[in-house]
Design a protein around this motif. Structure first.
Motif, short mmCIF file in Angstrom:
data_model
loop_
_atom_site.label_atom_id
_atom_site.label_comp_id
_atom_site.label_asym_id
_atom_site.label_seq_id
_atom_site.Cartn_x
_atom_site.Cartn_y
_atom_site.Cartn_z
N ALA A 144 0.83 -1.20 0.00
CA ALA A 144 0.00 0.00 0.00
C ALA A 144 0.87 1.26 0.00
CB ALA A 144 -0.92 0.00 1.23
N SER A 145 0.30 2.34 -0.51
CA SER A 145 1.02 3.61 -0.53
C SER A 145 1.19 4.14 0.88
CB SER A 145 0.25 4.63 -1.37
OG SER A 145 -1.00 4.92 -0.75
N ALA A 146 2.05 5.15 1.02
CA ALA A 146 2.28 5.75 2.34
C ALA A 146 1.00 6.31 2.92
CB ALA A 146 3.35 6.84 2.23
N GLY A 147 0.17 6.93 2.09
CA GLY A 147 -1.10 7.47 2.57
C GLY A 147 -2.04 6.39 3.06
N ALA A 148 -2.09 5.29 2.31
CA ALA A 148 -2.96 4.18 2.71
C ALA A 148 -2.47 3.55 4.01
CB ALA A 148 -3.01 3.13 1.59
N GLN A 149 -1.16 3.45 4.17
CA GLN A 149 -0.61 2.90 5.41
C GLN A 149 -0.93 3.81 6.59
OE1 GLN A 149 3.55 2.00 5.01
NE2 GLN A 149 3.20 0.31 3.59
N ALA A 150 -0.90 5.13 6.35
CA ALA A 150 -1.24 6.07 7.42
C ALA A 150 -2.70 5.92 7.83
CB ALA A 150 -0.95 7.50 6.96
N VAL A 151 -3.58 5.73 6.85
CA VAL A 151 -5.00 5.52 7.15
C VAL A 151 -5.19 4.23 7.94
CG1 VAL A 151 -7.27 5.07 6.15
CG2 VAL A 151 -5.81 6.85 5.18
N ALA A 152 -4.50 3.17 7.53
CA ALA A 152 -4.60 1.90 8.24
C ALA A 152 -4.13 2.04 9.69
CB ALA A 152 -3.78 0.83 7.53
N LEU A 153 -3.05 2.79 9.89
CA LEU A 153 -2.55 3.02 11.25
C LEU A 153 -3.58 3.80 12.06
CD1 LEU A 153 -0.33 2.85 13.37
CD2 LEU A 153 0.68 4.93 12.38
N ALA A 154 -4.21 4.79 11.44
CA ALA A 154 -5.24 5.57 12.14
C ALA A 154 -6.41 4.69 12.55
CB ALA A 154 -5.72 6.71 11.24
N VAL A 155 -6.80 3.76 11.68
CA VAL A 155 -7.88 2.82 12.02
C VAL A 155 -7.47 1.96 13.20
CG1 VAL A 155 -9.20 0.82 11.20
CG2 VAL A 155 -8.82 2.78 9.68
N TYR A 156 -6.22 1.51 13.21
CA TYR A 156 -5.70 0.71 14.32
C TYR A 156 -5.78 1.50 15.64
CZ TYR A 156 -2.24 -1.28 17.50
OH TYR A 156 -1.62 -1.77 18.61
N VAL A 157 -5.37 2.76 15.60
CA VAL A 157 -5.39 3.60 16.80
C VAL A 157 -6.82 3.77 17.31
CG1 VAL A 157 -4.94 5.91 17.72
CG2 VAL A 157 -3.26 4.80 16.23
N VAL A 158 -7.75 4.04 16.41
CA VAL A 158 -9.15 4.21 16.80
C VAL A 158 -9.71 2.93 17.42
CG1 VAL A 158 -11.50 4.59 15.94
CG2 VAL A 158 -9.62 6.01 15.11
N LEU A 159 -9.44 1.79 16.80
CA LEU A 159 -9.90 0.51 17.36
C LEU A 159 -9.28 0.26 18.72
CD1 LEU A 159 -9.79 -1.85 14.23
CD2 LEU A 159 -11.83 -1.06 15.44
N GLY A 160 -7.97 0.52 18.83
CA GLY A 160 -7.28 0.29 20.09
C GLY A 160 -7.77 1.18 21.21
N ALA A 161 -8.34 2.34 20.86
CA ALA A 161 -8.82 3.29 21.86
C ALA A 161 -10.25 2.99 22.31
CB ALA A 161 -8.74 4.72 21.32
N LEU A 162 -10.91 2.04 21.65
CA LEU A 162 -12.30 1.76 22.00
C LEU A 162 -12.45 1.23 23.43
CD1 LEU A 162 -13.70 0.12 18.73
CD2 LEU A 162 -14.05 2.44 19.58
N GLY A 163 -11.49 0.39 23.86
CA GLY A 163 -11.57 -0.16 25.21
C GLY A 163 -11.54 0.91 26.29
N PRO A 164 -10.43 1.70 26.38
CA PRO A 164 -10.38 2.77 27.36
C PRO A 164 -11.40 3.88 27.09
CG PRO A 164 -8.19 2.22 26.56
CD PRO A 164 -9.16 1.53 25.66
N GLY A 165 -11.83 4.00 25.83
CA GLY A 165 -12.77 5.07 25.50
C GLY A 165 -14.18 4.78 25.95
#
Length: 226
Positions: A152-173
Protein backbone atom coordinates in the motif's frame (compact mmCIF):
# COMPACT_ATOMS: atom_id res chain seq x y z
CA UNK A 1 -5.67 0.37 1.46
CA UNK A 2 -8.24 -2.36 2.07
CA UNK A 3 -5.51 -4.96 2.51
CA UNK A 4 -3.60 -2.76 4.96
CA UNK A 5 -6.71 -2.08 7.04
CA UNK A 6 -7.68 -5.74 6.99
CA UNK A 7 -4.27 -6.67 8.40
CA UNK A 8 -4.70 -4.62 11.57
CA UNK A 9 -8.33 -5.15 12.56
CA UNK A 10 -7.62 -8.08 14.87
CA UNK A 11 -4.64 -6.28 16.43
CA UNK A 12 -6.78 -3.23 17.16
CA UNK A 13 -9.40 -5.32 18.91
CA UNK A 14 -6.72 -7.13 20.94
CA UNK A 15 -5.18 -3.87 22.16
CA UNK A 16 -8.63 -2.48 22.98
CA UNK A 17 -9.11 -5.35 25.46
CA UNK A 18 -6.07 -4.32 27.55
CA UNK A 19 -7.25 -4.22 31.15
CA UNK A 20 -4.94 -1.73 32.86
CA UNK A 21 -5.86 1.33 30.78
CA UNK A 22 -9.55 0.46 31.13
CA UNK A 23 -9.21 0.04 34.90
CA UNK A 24 -7.11 3.20 35.09
CA UNK A 25 -9.74 5.24 33.25
CA UNK A 26 -12.50 3.87 35.51
CA UNK A 27 -10.51 4.79 38.62
CA UNK A 28 -9.81 8.30 37.34
CA UNK A 29 -13.47 8.81 36.52
CA UNK A 30 -14.18 8.37 40.25
CA UNK A 31 -11.82 11.22 41.25
CA UNK A 32 -12.53 14.97 41.57
CA UNK A 33 -10.64 15.56 38.29
CA UNK A 34 -12.64 12.95 36.41
CA UNK A 35 -13.71 15.25 33.57
CA UNK A 36 -10.11 16.08 32.67
CA UNK A 37 -8.07 13.06 33.78
CA UNK A 38 -10.21 10.39 32.12
CA UNK A 39 -10.01 11.94 28.63
CA UNK A 40 -6.32 12.81 29.21
CA UNK A 41 -5.42 9.16 29.87
CA UNK A 42 -7.42 8.12 26.79
CA UNK A 43 -5.60 10.70 24.66
CA UNK A 44 -2.22 9.53 25.97
CA UNK A 45 -3.15 5.91 25.18
CA UNK A 46 -4.01 6.83 21.58
CA UNK A 47 -0.85 8.91 21.20
CA UNK A 48 1.29 6.01 22.38
CA UNK A 49 -0.28 3.63 19.87
CA UNK A 50 0.20 6.15 17.07
CA UNK A 51 3.80 6.86 18.10
CA UNK A 52 4.90 3.21 18.06
CA UNK A 53 3.13 2.52 14.79
CA UNK A 54 4.56 5.61 13.11
CA UNK A 55 8.12 4.76 14.15
CA UNK A 56 7.82 1.22 12.76
CA UNK A 57 6.39 2.46 9.46
CA UNK A 58 9.07 5.13 9.12
CA UNK A 59 11.82 2.62 9.84
CA UNK A 60 10.34 0.24 7.27
CA UNK A 61 10.76 2.99 4.67
CA UNK A 62 8.54 1.24 2.17
CA UNK A 63 10.68 -1.90 2.27
CA UNK A 64 7.76 -4.14 3.09
CA UNK A 65 8.08 -6.33 -0.01
CA UNK A 66 10.92 -7.90 -1.94
CA UNK A 67 11.41 -7.77 -5.69
CA UNK A 68 9.44 -11.02 -5.99
CA UNK A 69 6.44 -9.50 -4.23
CA UNK A 70 7.09 -11.40 -0.99
CA UNK A 71 7.59 -9.62 2.36
CA UNK A 72 11.18 -8.49 2.88
CA UNK A 73 13.30 -10.87 4.97
CA UNK A 74 13.59 -8.35 7.80
CA UNK A 75 9.79 -8.12 8.07
CA UNK A 76 9.48 -11.91 8.31
CA UNK A 77 12.32 -12.06 10.83
CA UNK A 78 10.60 -9.37 12.90
CA UNK A 79 7.34 -11.32 12.81
CA UNK A 80 9.18 -14.42 14.02
CA UNK A 81 10.81 -12.52 16.89
CA UNK A 82 7.51 -10.89 17.87
CA UNK A 83 5.77 -14.25 17.77
CA UNK A 84 8.32 -15.81 20.12
CA UNK A 85 8.09 -12.85 22.50
CA UNK A 86 4.29 -12.96 22.51
CA UNK A 87 4.43 -16.68 23.24
CA UNK A 88 6.63 -15.93 26.25
CA UNK A 89 4.18 -13.23 27.40
CA UNK A 90 1.27 -15.64 26.99
CA UNK A 91 2.96 -18.27 29.17
CA UNK A 92 3.85 -15.68 31.82
CA UNK A 93 0.32 -14.25 31.88
CA UNK A 94 -1.28 -17.68 32.13
CA UNK A 95 0.99 -18.75 34.97
CA UNK A 96 0.23 -15.52 36.83
CA UNK A 97 -3.55 -15.68 36.50
CA UNK A 98 -5.69 -15.79 39.68
CA UNK A 99 -6.37 -19.41 40.61
CA UNK A 100 -9.70 -18.79 42.37
CA UNK A 101 -12.19 -16.12 43.40
CA UNK A 102 -10.53 -15.81 46.79
CA UNK A 103 -7.06 -15.03 45.47
CA UNK A 104 -6.25 -11.33 45.59
CA UNK A 105 -5.45 -9.68 42.27
CA UNK A 106 -2.20 -7.70 42.31
CA UNK A 107 -2.62 -4.29 40.64
CA UNK A 108 0.03 -1.68 39.77
CA UNK A 109 0.94 0.75 42.57
CA UNK A 110 -0.02 3.80 40.49
CA UNK A 111 -3.66 2.77 40.69
CA UNK A 112 -3.62 3.62 44.39
CA UNK A 113 -2.53 7.21 43.70
CA UNK A 114 -4.90 8.29 40.92
CA UNK A 115 -6.57 10.85 43.21
CA UNK A 116 -3.39 12.95 43.04
CA UNK A 117 -2.99 12.77 39.26
CA UNK A 118 -3.00 15.91 37.14
CA UNK A 119 -4.16 15.85 33.51
CA UNK A 120 -0.52 15.99 32.37
CA UNK A 121 0.38 12.99 34.51
CA UNK A 122 -2.69 11.11 33.27
CA UNK A 123 -1.65 11.88 29.68
CA UNK A 124 1.88 10.62 30.34
CA UNK A 125 0.54 7.47 32.00
CA UNK A 126 -1.72 6.70 29.05
CA UNK A 127 1.20 7.09 26.65
CA UNK A 128 3.40 4.82 28.77
CA UNK A 129 0.72 2.12 29.03
CA UNK A 130 0.43 1.85 25.25
CA UNK A 131 4.00 2.60 24.16
CA UNK A 132 6.06 1.00 26.94
CA UNK A 133 3.96 -1.83 28.38
CA UNK A 134 5.46 -5.01 26.80
CA UNK A 135 2.18 -6.61 25.71
CA UNK A 136 0.79 -3.51 24.05
CA UNK A 137 4.15 -2.54 22.59
CA UNK A 138 4.57 -5.94 20.93
CA UNK A 139 1.04 -5.87 19.52
CA UNK A 140 1.53 -2.35 18.13
CA UNK A 141 4.83 -3.31 16.50
CA UNK A 142 3.17 -6.40 15.05
CA UNK A 143 0.27 -4.31 13.70
CA UNK A 144 2.61 -1.80 12.05
CA UNK A 145 4.70 -4.66 10.69
CA UNK A 146 1.55 -6.17 9.17
CA UNK A 147 0.86 -2.85 7.45
CA UNK A 148 4.45 -2.72 6.20
CA UNK A 149 4.02 -6.18 4.68
CA UNK A 150 1.52 -4.77 2.18
CA UNK A 151 2.40 -2.81 -0.95
CA UNK A 152 0.00 0.00 0.00
CA UNK A 153 1.02 3.61 -0.53
CA UNK A 154 2.28 5.75 2.34
CA UNK A 155 -1.10 7.47 2.57
CA UNK A 156 -2.96 4.18 2.71
CA UNK A 157 -0.61 2.90 5.41
CA UNK A 158 -1.24 6.07 7.42
CA UNK A 159 -5.00 5.52 7.15
CA UNK A 160 -4.60 1.90 8.24
CA UNK A 161 -2.55 3.02 11.25
CA UNK A 162 -5.24 5.57 12.14
CA UNK A 163 -7.88 2.82 12.02
CA UNK A 164 -5.70 0.71 14.32
CA UNK A 165 -5.39 3.60 16.80
CA UNK A 166 -9.15 4.21 16.80
CA UNK A 167 -9.90 0.51 17.36
CA UNK A 168 -7.28 0.29 20.09
CA UNK A 169 -8.82 3.29 21.86
CA UNK A 170 -12.30 1.76 22.00
CA UNK A 171 -11.57 -0.16 25.21
CA UNK A 172 -10.38 2.77 27.36
CA UNK A 173 -12.77 5.07 25.50
CA UNK A 174 -15.91 3.14 26.43
CA UNK A 175 -15.82 4.13 30.15
CA UNK A 176 -15.24 7.79 29.20
CA UNK A 177 -18.26 7.76 26.88
CA UNK A 178 -20.41 6.06 29.56
CA UNK A 179 -19.30 8.60 32.17
CA UNK A 180 -20.23 11.65 30.12
CA UNK A 181 -23.41 10.08 28.72
CA UNK A 182 -24.84 8.59 31.92
CA UNK A 183 -23.06 10.66 34.58
CA UNK A 184 -23.82 9.25 38.07
CA UNK A 185 -25.78 6.34 36.61
CA UNK A 186 -22.57 5.03 35.04
CA UNK A 187 -20.92 4.30 38.42
CA UNK A 188 -22.48 0.86 38.89
CA UNK A 189 -21.64 -0.19 35.31
CA UNK A 190 -18.06 1.05 35.55
CA UNK A 191 -17.47 -0.61 38.93
CA UNK A 192 -18.66 -3.92 37.50
CA UNK A 193 -16.45 -3.51 34.44
CA UNK A 194 -13.44 -2.76 36.65
CA UNK A 195 -13.95 -5.85 38.81
CA UNK A 196 -14.46 -8.11 35.78
CA UNK A 197 -11.31 -6.82 34.06
CA UNK A 198 -9.29 -7.25 37.25
CA UNK A 199 -10.28 -10.91 37.57
CA UNK A 200 -9.98 -11.85 33.89
CA UNK A 201 -7.16 -9.65 32.58
CA UNK A 202 -4.37 -12.25 32.69
CA UNK A 203 -6.44 -15.02 31.11
CA UNK A 204 -7.66 -12.72 28.32
CA UNK A 205 -4.19 -11.45 27.50
CA UNK A 206 -2.68 -14.95 27.66
CA UNK A 207 -5.14 -16.24 25.05
CA UNK A 208 -4.73 -13.15 22.85
CA UNK A 209 -0.93 -13.32 22.95
CA UNK A 210 -0.96 -17.05 22.23
CA UNK A 211 -3.19 -16.61 19.18
CA UNK A 212 -1.11 -13.81 17.73
CA UNK A 213 2.13 -15.64 18.52
CA UNK A 214 0.90 -18.58 16.44
CA UNK A 215 -0.20 -16.25 13.63
CA UNK A 216 3.10 -14.36 13.50
CA UNK A 217 5.32 -17.42 13.72
CA UNK A 218 3.26 -19.17 11.06
CA UNK A 219 3.48 -16.17 8.72
CA UNK A 220 7.23 -15.82 9.26
CA UNK A 221 7.97 -19.51 8.63
CA UNK A 222 5.82 -19.49 5.50
CA UNK A 223 7.49 -16.34 4.11
CA UNK A 224 11.06 -17.32 4.93
CA UNK A 225 10.65 -20.77 3.41
CA UNK A 226 9.14 -19.48 0.16
Amino acid sequence: MGEAIGQILSYGVAVALSAFPIIGVVLMLATPRARSNGPALLLGWALGLALVGTIVLLVSGGAGTSDQGQPADWVSALDLALGVLLLWVAVREWRGRPRGDEEEVTLPKWMKTVDSFTPVKALALGTALSAVNPKNLLLSIAAASAIARTDASAGAQAVALAVYVVLGALGPGAPVVLYFALKERSKHILDGLKLWMERNNTAIMAVICLLFAAKLVGNAISDLSS
